[in-house]
Motif scaffolding. Structure first.
Motif: not given
Length: 192
Positions: A90-95, A103
């Motif tokens: 999720a973090c890779s995708n969003d940020y 994060r």
């Protein structure tokens, strides 16, 4: 082939001899800092990529469970920031991948905690960003690196630099020192 095997083992041992000669005091300081954090209610967070991710998980496991069956003790607060695939993706995708550890440091870290940041080059962007975030939050930072130390040597509060450019010897030394640190922590907190 036997000569190659022997040469690699001797070279790996030589790196550890240099660490023993030059960095034993630093290792003791790091171990005592970790024990102090844990005794004060802090936790140890670990991060790294690839083999260093595996080392993060290995060391976190031995802190939570134990290093050896010869010492029975309570669990110690430690977590590898490399294991939750939902957070990582999720973090890779969003940020972006550079923020996967920072994060989590922001979410989980508090003053008095410790971040052990592992990067064989000392230049892994996501590890560097985790250290930067930890420093913003008054979290002590410890670097495990190699070669010239990269950016990590200047950012971390304390930094163990393995004196070789050979990645396999850096990684072998990181885990050897990690085991020693856990022994120091256990001895400081629970006695011999």
């Amino acid at each position: 082939m036997i000569n190659k095997i022997q040469r690699q083992l001797f070279q790996s041992a030589k790196v550890k001899e240099m660490i023993a000669a030059d960095q034993a005091g630093l290792i003791l300081e790091i171990g005592k800092l970790c024990a102090q954090s844990l005794s004060g209610g802090g936790k140890i967070m670990l991060c790294g990529n690839g083999g260093s991710a595996a080392d993060s998980q290995h060391l976190a496991t031995e802190l939570v469970v134990r290093l050896s069956s010869k010492r029975e003790r309570r669990a110690l607060a430690a977590t590898a920031l490399t294991t939750d695939t939902s957070i990582l993706t999720a973090c890779s995708n969003d940020y972006g991948f550079d923020h996967i550890f920072s994060r989590q440091v922001e979410a989980l870290g508090k003053p008095g905690d410790i971040l052990i940041a592992i990067s064989t080059s000392g230049n892994s962007s996501n590890v560097i960003k985790a250290v930067e975030k930890a420093k913003e939050l008054d979290i002590n930072t410890i670097g495990f690196t190699g070669g010239d130390g990269g950016k990590l040597v200047e950012l971390a509060d304390k930094c163990l630099v393995i004196p070789t450019e050979v990645v396999q010897y850096i990684q072998e030394s990181h885990i050897a020192v990690g085991h020693i640190l856990i022994d120091i922590i256990e001895t400081e907190l629970f006695g011999e």
